[in-house]
Design a protein around this motif. Structure first.
Motif, mmCIF file in Angstrom:
data_model
loop_
_atom_site.group_PDB
_atom_site.id
_atom_site.type_symbol
_atom_site.label_atom_id
_atom_site.label_comp_id
_atom_site.label_asym_id
_atom_site.label_seq_id
_atom_site.Cartn_x
_atom_site.Cartn_y
_atom_site.Cartn_z
ATOM 1 N N LEU A 135 -11.895 2.685 7.743
ATOM 2 C CA LEU A 135 -11.094 3.610 6.693
ATOM 3 C C LEU A 135 -10.496 2.679 5.685
ATOM 4 C CD1 LEU A 135 -7.661 3.853 7.515
ATOM 5 C CD2 LEU A 135 -8.851 4.111 9.269
ATOM 6 N N GLY A 136 -10.557 3.279 4.468
ATOM 7 C CA GLY A 136 -10.020 2.565 3.466
ATOM 8 C C GLY A 136 -8.784 3.248 2.950
ATOM 9 N N GLY A 137 -8.696 3.388 1.541
ATOM 10 C CA GLY A 137 -7.515 4.055 1.243
ATOM 11 C C GLY A 137 -7.785 5.475 0.680
ATOM 12 N N GLN A 138 -6.876 5.899 -0.435
ATOM 13 C CA GLN A 138 -6.942 7.389 -0.940
ATOM 14 C C GLN A 138 -8.305 7.708 -1.141
ATOM 15 O OE1 GLN A 138 -4.592 9.428 -0.162
ATOM 16 N NE2 GLN A 138 -3.122 7.495 0.560
ATOM 17 N N SER A 139 -9.261 6.957 -1.808
ATOM 18 C CA SER A 139 -10.354 7.056 -2.646
ATOM 19 C C SER A 139 -11.499 7.242 -1.528
ATOM 20 C CB SER A 139 -10.656 6.334 -3.832
ATOM 21 O OG SER A 139 -9.635 6.495 -4.848
ATOM 22 N N ALA A 140 -11.340 6.651 -0.478
ATOM 23 C CA ALA A 140 -12.288 6.663 0.475
ATOM 24 C C ALA A 140 -12.565 8.074 1.120
ATOM 25 C CB ALA A 140 -12.079 5.531 1.561
ATOM 26 N N LEU A 141 -13.845 8.464 0.993
ATOM 27 C CA LEU A 141 -13.894 9.832 1.629
ATOM 28 C C LEU A 141 -14.153 9.946 2.953
ATOM 29 C CD1 LEU A 141 -16.342 10.407 -1.604
ATOM 30 C CD2 LEU A 141 -14.303 11.857 -0.994
ATOM 31 N N TYR A 142 -14.581 8.777 3.395
ATOM 32 C CA TYR A 142 -15.234 8.975 4.857
ATOM 33 C C TYR A 142 -14.017 8.758 6.153
ATOM 34 C CZ TYR A 142 -15.353 3.815 3.473
ATOM 35 O OH TYR A 142 -15.158 2.737 3.013
ATOM 36 N N ASN A 143 -12.748 8.330 5.456
ATOM 37 C CA ASN A 143 -11.572 7.848 6.295
ATOM 38 C C ASN A 143 -11.630 8.871 7.530
ATOM 39 O OD1 ASN A 143 -11.211 6.169 4.527
ATOM 40 N ND2 ASN A 143 -9.028 7.032 3.898
ATOM 41 N N PRO A 144 -11.441 8.293 8.687
ATOM 42 C CA PRO A 144 -11.147 8.965 9.873
ATOM 43 C C PRO A 144 -9.798 9.497 9.868
ATOM 44 C CG PRO A 144 -12.156 6.917 10.564
ATOM 45 C CD PRO A 144 -11.859 6.830 9.229
ATOM 46 N N PHE A 145 -8.900 8.807 9.147
ATOM 47 C CA PHE A 145 -7.558 9.291 9.014
ATOM 48 C C PHE A 145 -6.856 8.539 7.732
ATOM 49 C CE2 PHE A 145 -7.666 6.800 12.784
ATOM 50 C CZ PHE A 145 -6.744 5.614 12.532
ATOM 51 N N THR A 146 -6.020 9.180 6.839
ATOM 52 C CA THR A 146 -5.631 8.858 5.625
ATOM 53 C C THR A 146 -4.196 8.962 5.781
ATOM 54 O OG1 THR A 146 -7.790 9.371 4.758
ATOM 55 C CG2 THR A 146 -5.929 8.556 3.172
ATOM 56 N N PRO A 147 -3.085 7.884 5.361
ATOM 57 C CA PRO A 147 -1.760 8.218 5.114
ATOM 58 C C PRO A 147 -1.686 9.073 3.849
ATOM 59 C CG PRO A 147 -2.124 5.950 5.303
ATOM 60 C CD PRO A 147 -3.619 6.528 5.688
ATOM 61 N N PRO A 148 -0.726 9.657 3.599
ATOM 62 C CA PRO A 148 -0.711 10.164 2.163
ATOM 63 C C PRO A 148 -0.220 9.088 1.308
ATOM 64 C CG PRO A 148 1.281 10.707 3.378
ATOM 65 C CD PRO A 148 0.499 10.106 4.205
ATOM 66 N N PRO A 149 -0.596 9.232 -0.173
ATOM 67 C CA PRO A 149 -0.154 8.322 -1.349
ATOM 68 C C PRO A 149 1.165 8.133 -1.285
ATOM 69 C CG PRO A 149 -1.708 10.073 -2.048
ATOM 70 C CD PRO A 149 -1.247 10.499 -0.739
ATOM 71 N N GLY A 150 1.889 7.101 -1.669
ATOM 72 C CA GLY A 150 3.204 6.934 -1.457
ATOM 73 C C GLY A 150 4.133 7.975 -1.923
ATOM 74 N N ALA A 151 3.805 8.351 -2.985
ATOM 75 C CA ALA A 151 4.608 9.535 -3.891
ATOM 76 C C ALA A 151 4.613 10.760 -3.179
ATOM 77 C CB ALA A 151 4.210 9.481 -5.341
ATOM 78 N N ALA A 152 3.254 10.959 -2.400
ATOM 79 C CA ALA A 152 3.280 12.270 -1.727
ATOM 80 C C ALA A 152 4.135 12.186 -0.619
ATOM 81 C CB ALA A 152 1.842 12.484 -1.353
ATOM 82 N N ALA A 153 4.156 10.986 0.068
ATOM 83 C CA ALA A 153 4.901 10.796 1.440
ATOM 84 C C ALA A 153 6.392 11.060 1.475
ATOM 85 C CB ALA A 153 4.545 9.411 1.954
ATOM 86 N N LYS A 154 6.672 10.445 -0.125
ATOM 87 C CA LYS A 154 8.063 10.789 -0.273
ATOM 88 C C LYS A 154 8.474 12.295 -0.376
ATOM 89 C CE LYS A 154 8.971 6.457 -2.410
ATOM 90 N NZ LYS A 154 8.816 5.627 -3.762
ATOM 91 N N LYS A 155 7.599 12.933 -0.815
ATOM 92 C CA LYS A 155 7.809 14.456 -0.916
ATOM 93 C C LYS A 155 7.601 15.358 0.237
ATOM 94 C CE LYS A 155 7.466 14.728 -5.876
ATOM 95 N NZ LYS A 155 6.734 15.444 -7.183
#
Ligand SMILES: *[C@@H]1O[C@H](CO)[C@@H](O)[C@H](O)[C@H]1NC(C)=O
Ligand SMILES: *[C@@H]1O[C@H](CO)[C@@H](O)[C@H](O)[C@H]1NC(C)=O
Ligand SMILES: *[C@@H]1O[C@H](CO)[C@@H](O)[C@H](O)[C@H]1NC(C)=O
Ligand SMILES: *[C@@H]1O[C@H](CO)[C@@H](O)[C@H](O)[C@H]1NC(C)=O
Ligand SMILES: *[C@@H]1O[C@H](CO)[C@@H](O)[C@H](O)[C@H]1NC(C)=O
Ligand SMILES: *[C@@H]1O[C@H](CO)[C@@H](O)[C@H](O)[C@H]1NC(C)=O
Ligand SMILES: *[C@@H]1O[C@H](CO)[C@@H](O)[C@H](O)[C@H]1NC(C)=O
Ligand SMILES: *[C@@H]1O[C@H](CO)[C@@H](O)[C@H](O)[C@H]1NC(C)=O
Length: 642
Positions: free
Chosen positions: A378-398
């Motif tokens: 798993l990589g970051g936001q733009s990796a489509l195959y991620n088993p799991f992805t944290p929200p982008p920082g700004a989205a997390a704040k919201k």
């Protein structure tokens, strides 16, 4: 041959999964997601494309067929595996976003409000615990291309941070940021391990063997102890020249010399008590028989590469001889970094239901040929195959939460199918006379029949491609007394749209992690395990598997009862989740293009709402046809060529 013998100095064999090189898939955007807020629409991960699945294979219905099982272990059954055969590989550069900003578990911080924003992510703990509850353990690899130039801070980084990034050079797309790893990353991993029995693979920086930097290894040795499975020496050295990390003529002999230097350094290092857990080789693609093929895929052509059992057996068969070679030398063979594809994955495929079915089939197949584990990257936001992805920082704040992808659902099923006894043995059943539109595996635990996994690859709303597998244990087919039980127990992986092109939410046993940006890592909904009666006279247990779906069948009540340890199902609190990720460093697309960790650094740039122009450049280079090399998982591995 000399090279092979040198490699056999290593106790652990590793290969990179992605081998065949294809040029970039042409991207035909589908219906963009309207459910996520504007602030995340820049991220490829939430920019959904829909492939058109291939036409249904059957038009007049599939006659029920018998799947003959036997109580005695089958000949050719795999070696024994631990429960977590399907693990996770986290690109080093995003480890702080995934694991947490420092090594302190939230509980310890409840009273220190200021610091509580930088605790270990409880969502990550929940995701690890889900696997532990089923498999008894978790396997995680932290590393990737960004490990090579990493700098370790044994005294810690300011503020106890796990990772920071520094821009070296002039900035811009041609420079790769250096990853600063604080000792708190290792503490964080140790804390995760203490809470969820997670075992780790990490890597030693390998960019400059004349000045070996072993501090990460020393810290892992002392802090992770027996939960350190291995340290990788050199990530994809076949790409070093391409990435400008070594001279253009860097070859296998040079790599082996580098490794020998590192081994000598390790042997002379009194702070590394375990000198036998070094891992290699771990190559990408250029030192194998597979070279760039220059194929161009449309979105549907890419999708088709993953539909059907034969796509899996074709991909996995290339590894058999290498796994056997490792085995003959008493060494485990680990797929250290794998997924549906490199290059962030294929739009409409890597993030679709097909990826869950394919990943499940692929991992079980790797297990059936004795590969010891496969780590899904798993990589970051733009990796489509991620088993799991944290929200982008700004989205997390919201208040947005995590996105749980197809591969994680597959990992849950493998964990349940294998159980926690560390004795799982697997065989591919080639069900229905080796029909490629479906797959079936049997798993023994403690030498006894335990579970069966059935997969239906078809997309067919008419029902004509649903199939019914008639499971039979012993009985007339084997000239043995009937041994089918009175009942079997079934949990199903489904998608509400009944198409392999669907995106999350998916459902396993009627539970789900929901749509993108909504999960705290805890399964939602009531677990449903169906009971199916077997016919004592015919000895048959009919399991209908709708198109498309997968079914995990427990062949006895004990296997079902053992499948989840309820003591491990108490969730970690998710009251504090927000982390702020700000970074201006950008990265050379050539490095990213061949790395499964692509999205990892892209996340730093393009996937948050900071609006860096780097995002545009990177997305541009990715979505442009023919500019980027993608890797499709599959085909052969390294050793043959050495
Ligand atoms: C958790 O991390 C802290 C430092 O942040 C460390 O002091 C502690 O020993 C770690 N706990 C475990 C079990 O490793
Ligand atoms: C290797 O990486 C370190 C840390 O980033 C850096 O200081 C050093 O210059 C690099 N050496 C080479 C030869 O690239
Ligand atoms: C070294 O680590 C490996 C992998 O965890 C383990 O199997 C082995 O027993 C360890 N050896 C020593 C001497 O601790
Ligand atoms: C590898 O490259 C070195 C020069 O760095 C050269 O001396 C050696 O012959 C090459 N080995 C092979 C097998 O090509
Ligand atoms: C896997 O290992 C088992 C047990 O050692 C062996 O019987 C089997 O033949 C191996 N399978 C392959 C494909 O090598
Ligand atoms: C399954 O079918 C494929 C394609 O025809 C063939 O290559 C393979 O050998 C078959 N495998 C078995 C076990 O029958
Ligand atoms: C998918 O299949 C299920 C089970 O057969 C059915 O209840 C549901 O309506 C189907 N969904 C769609 C979108 O057709
Ligand atoms: C599936 O879970 C939902 C809760 O999400 C529950 O309402 C429903 O009854 C469950 N389905 C079954 C068949 O139990």
């Amino acid at each position: 041959m000399r090279a092979i013998l040198s490699f056999l100095l290593f106790p652990i064999f590793v290969v990179h999964a992605s081998v065949t090189i294809y040029t970039q898939v042409t991207f035909a955007p589908g219906a963009p997601s309207t459910s996520s807020a504007p602030l995340v629409t820049q991220a490829a991960h939430y920019d959904l494309a829909f492939a058109q699945p291939p036409a249904p294979p059957a038009t007049t219905g599939i006659p029920p067929f018998v799947v003959q099982l036997q109580s005695a272990p089958l000949p050719g059954l795999s070696k024994q595996h631990t429960g977590c055969h399907m693990g996770f590989s986290i690109e080093l550069s995003v480890a702080d976003q995934v694991v947490g900003k420092n090594g302190i578990h939230l509980d310890a911080l409840v009273l220190k409000k200021k610091e509580s924003r930088s605790a270990i992510n409880p969502q990550f703990l929940n995701l690890m615990q889900n696997i532990k509850a089923r498999a008894g353990e978790v396997k995680v690899r932290v590393g990737g291309n960004t490990q090579e130039k990493a700098v370790f801070f044994p005294e810690g980084l300011p503020g106890g941070l796990t990772i920071t990034k520094q821009q070296t050079g002039a900035g811009g797309l041609t420079d790769t940021p250096t990853i600063n790893v604080g000792i708190d990353l290792i503490y964080a991993l140790a804390n995760v391990s203490a809470l969820t029995n997670t075992y780790y693979f990490l890597g030693l920086p390998f960019n400059d063997t004349s000045n070996p930097r072993l501090e990460i290894g020393e810290a892992c040795d002392s802090i992770l102890g027996d939960h350190l499975l291995g340290l990788q020496l050199g990530n994809e050295p076949d790409l070093y020249a391409l990435h400008g990390l070594r001279p253009s003529d860097y070859n296998v002999s040079n790599y082996i010399s580098d490794i020998q230097i590192m081994l000598n350094a390790v042997n002379g290092d009194s702070k590394m008590s375990n000198k036998t857990n070094m891992m290699g080789p771990s190559v990408c693609c250029l030192w194998t028989s597979q070279q760039a093929s220059g194929q161009i895929f449309t979105i549907d052509e890419a999708f088709d590469q993953y539909v059907g059992h034969q796509t899996v057996t074709d991909a996995v068969s290339g590894y058999i001889s290498d796994v056997q070679l490792a085995e003959q030398n008493g060494k485990p063979y680990v797929m250290l970094e794998t997924n549906t594809a490199s290059c962030a994955g294929f739009w409409g495929t890597s993030d679709a239901f097909i990826a869950a079915l394919w990943g499940l089939d692929y991992d079980l197949n790797m297990a059936s040929i004795n590969a010891s584990a496969a780590m899904f990257h798993l990589g970051g936001q733009s990796a489509l195959y991620n088993p799991f992805t944290p929200p982008p920082g700004a989205a997390a704040k919201k208040g947005y939460q995590w996105t749980i992808g197809p591969m994680y659902y597959a990992a849950l099923i493998v964990a349940e199918a294998f159980g926690s006894s560390s004795t799982a043995q697997v065989a591919d059943l080639f069900i229905n006379n080796n029909n490629t539109n479906m797959a079936g595996y049997v798993i023994y635990q403690n030498g006894k029949l335990a579970t069966v996994v059935l997969i239906n690859y078809a997309t067919d709303p008419t029902g004509a491609s649903d199939f019914t597998a008639q499971l039979a244990i012993d009985g007339s087919g084997l000239n043995l007394p009937n041994a089918s039980p009175p009942n079997i127990f079934v949990r199903r992986l489904t998608t509400p749209g009944n198409s392999t092109a669907d995106h999350v939410p998916f459902y396993y046993a009627n539970q789900t992690f929901g749509p993108p940006l909504t999960s705290n890592g805890i399964l939602q909904g009531d677990q449903v395990t169906e009971t199916i009666s077997c016919d004592a006279t015919t000895n048959l247990c009919p399991v209908t598997v709708k198109a498309p779906s997968a079914a995990l069948v427990f062949l006895n009540p004990q296997a079902e009862a053992d499948s989840i340890n309820t003591a491990d199902t108490t969730p970690f609190p998710t009251t504090v989740t927000t982390l702020s990720f700000k970074n201006t460093a950008t990265i050379n697309p050539a490095v990213l293009a061949t790395s499964n960790g692509y999205g990892g650094l892209n996340n730093q740039i393009g996937s948050t709402s900071f609006g860096s122009s780097g995002a545009v450049d990177l997305r541009g280079s990715l979505s442009g046809v023919l500019t980027v090399i993608c890797l499709l998982a599959g085909a052969s591995a390294v050793l043959r060529m050495l």
